[in-house]
Design an enzyme around this catalytic site. Structure first.
Site, PDB file in Angstrom:
ATOM      1  N   MET A  63     -14.309 -60.855 -95.744  1.00  0.00           N
ATOM      2  CA  MET A  63     -13.082 -60.847 -96.535  1.00  0.00           C
ATOM      3  C   MET A  63     -11.886 -61.264 -95.666  1.00  0.00           C
ATOM      4  O   MET A  63     -11.116 -60.430 -95.205  1.00  0.00           O
ATOM      5  CB  MET A  63     -12.845 -59.466 -97.149  1.00  0.00           C
ATOM      6  CG  MET A  63     -11.802 -59.509 -98.250  1.00  0.00           C
ATOM      7  SD  MET A  63     -11.311 -57.867 -98.843  1.00  0.00           S
ATOM      8  CE  MET A  63     -12.703 -57.327 -99.775  1.00  0.00           C
ATOM      9  N   PRO A  64     -11.734 -62.581 -95.447  1.00  0.00           N
ATOM     10  CA  PRO A  64     -10.601 -63.039 -94.639  1.00  0.00           C
ATOM     11  C   PRO A  64      -9.272 -62.882 -95.377  1.00  0.00           C
ATOM     12  O   PRO A  64      -9.217 -62.972 -96.601  1.00  0.00           O
ATOM     13  CB  PRO A  64     -10.909 -64.519 -94.395  1.00  0.00           C
ATOM     14  CG  PRO A  64     -11.813 -64.910 -95.509  1.00  0.00           C
ATOM     15  CD  PRO A  64     -12.587 -63.683 -95.887  1.00  0.00           C
ATOM     16  N   HIS A  65      -8.213 -62.629 -94.611  1.00  0.00           N
ATOM     17  CA  HIS A  65      -6.881 -62.473 -95.186  1.00  0.00           C
ATOM     18  C   HIS A  65      -5.869 -62.656 -94.072  1.00  0.00           C
ATOM     19  O   HIS A  65      -6.243 -62.787 -92.909  1.00  0.00           O
ATOM     20  CB  HIS A  65      -6.737 -61.074 -95.805  1.00  0.00           C
ATOM     21  CG  HIS A  65      -7.103 -59.986 -94.854  1.00  0.00           C
ATOM     22  ND1 HIS A  65      -8.406 -59.567 -94.702  1.00  0.00           N
ATOM     23  CD2 HIS A  65      -6.378 -59.276 -93.969  1.00  0.00           C
ATOM     24  CE1 HIS A  65      -8.451 -58.618 -93.777  1.00  0.00           C
ATOM     25  NE2 HIS A  65      -7.225 -58.422 -93.304  1.00  0.00           N
ATOM     26  N   ALA A  66      -4.616 -62.665 -94.426  1.00  0.00           N
ATOM     27  CA  ALA A  66      -3.540 -62.698 -93.430  1.00  0.00           C
ATOM     28  C   ALA A  66      -2.430 -61.789 -93.951  1.00  0.00           C
ATOM     29  O   ALA A  66      -2.579 -61.163 -94.998  1.00  0.00           O
ATOM     30  CB  ALA A  66      -3.049 -64.126 -93.223  1.00  0.00           C
TER      31      ALA A  66
END
Length: 147
Positions: A63-66
């Site tokens: 679950m990539p995010h920034a």
């Protein structure tokens, strides 16, 4: 959360050879749907490069995010499944063949979206449906059914 899901944010059985490529593709779906700016997509990739496989939160699943201030325009998430699983560098949970790109504006939204996704993924049947989905409707239906 159900208003966040549509055909634009789902891509199935894609070819990505590296984690960066997979993260970029998940981000691109959010970008094209108007959820984030290009800067946010770059930040997602940068975050993976800097922080590594912490985004791999369960077997086969990242679950990539920034950070919201790096370019979230409206909250949402993207769902990407890979034709062939990719090694992200997570001893417990590699290889990964499902990526959920996450874009949240504020902490409440963030929590709500993650709760929803967690709810669906903690249900074996629903999780398998997503891993094996042949078309976007199957996935959209799962999220629409939920309250």
């Amino acid at each position: 959360v159900k208003s966040m899901i549509n055909e634009n944010v789902i891509a199935l059985k894609e070819e990505c050879r590296t984690p960066e490529e997979a993260v970029a593709r998940a981000g691109e779906l959010l970008l094209k749907n108007g959820n984030v700016t290009q800067n946010y997509v770059d930040a997602m990739i940068r975050s993976y490069k800097v922080n590594g496989a912490y985004i791999v939160i369960a077997p086969r699943f990242a679950m990539p995010h920034a950070r919201p201030e790096e370019g979230v325009l409206k909250a949402g998430f993207s769902i990407l499944t890979l034709k062939e699983a990719v090694e992200f560098g997570s001893a417990e949970n590699d290889p990964v063949d499902l990526i959920i790109g996450l874009a949240a504006n504020n902490s409440n939204e963030h929590v709500e979206v993650i709760q929803k996704i967690t709810e669906i993924f903690s249900d074996n049947e629903k999780r398998e449906t997503i891993f094996n989905a042949e078309n976007k409707e199957e996935i959209m239906k799962l999220f629409k059914e939920e309250q």
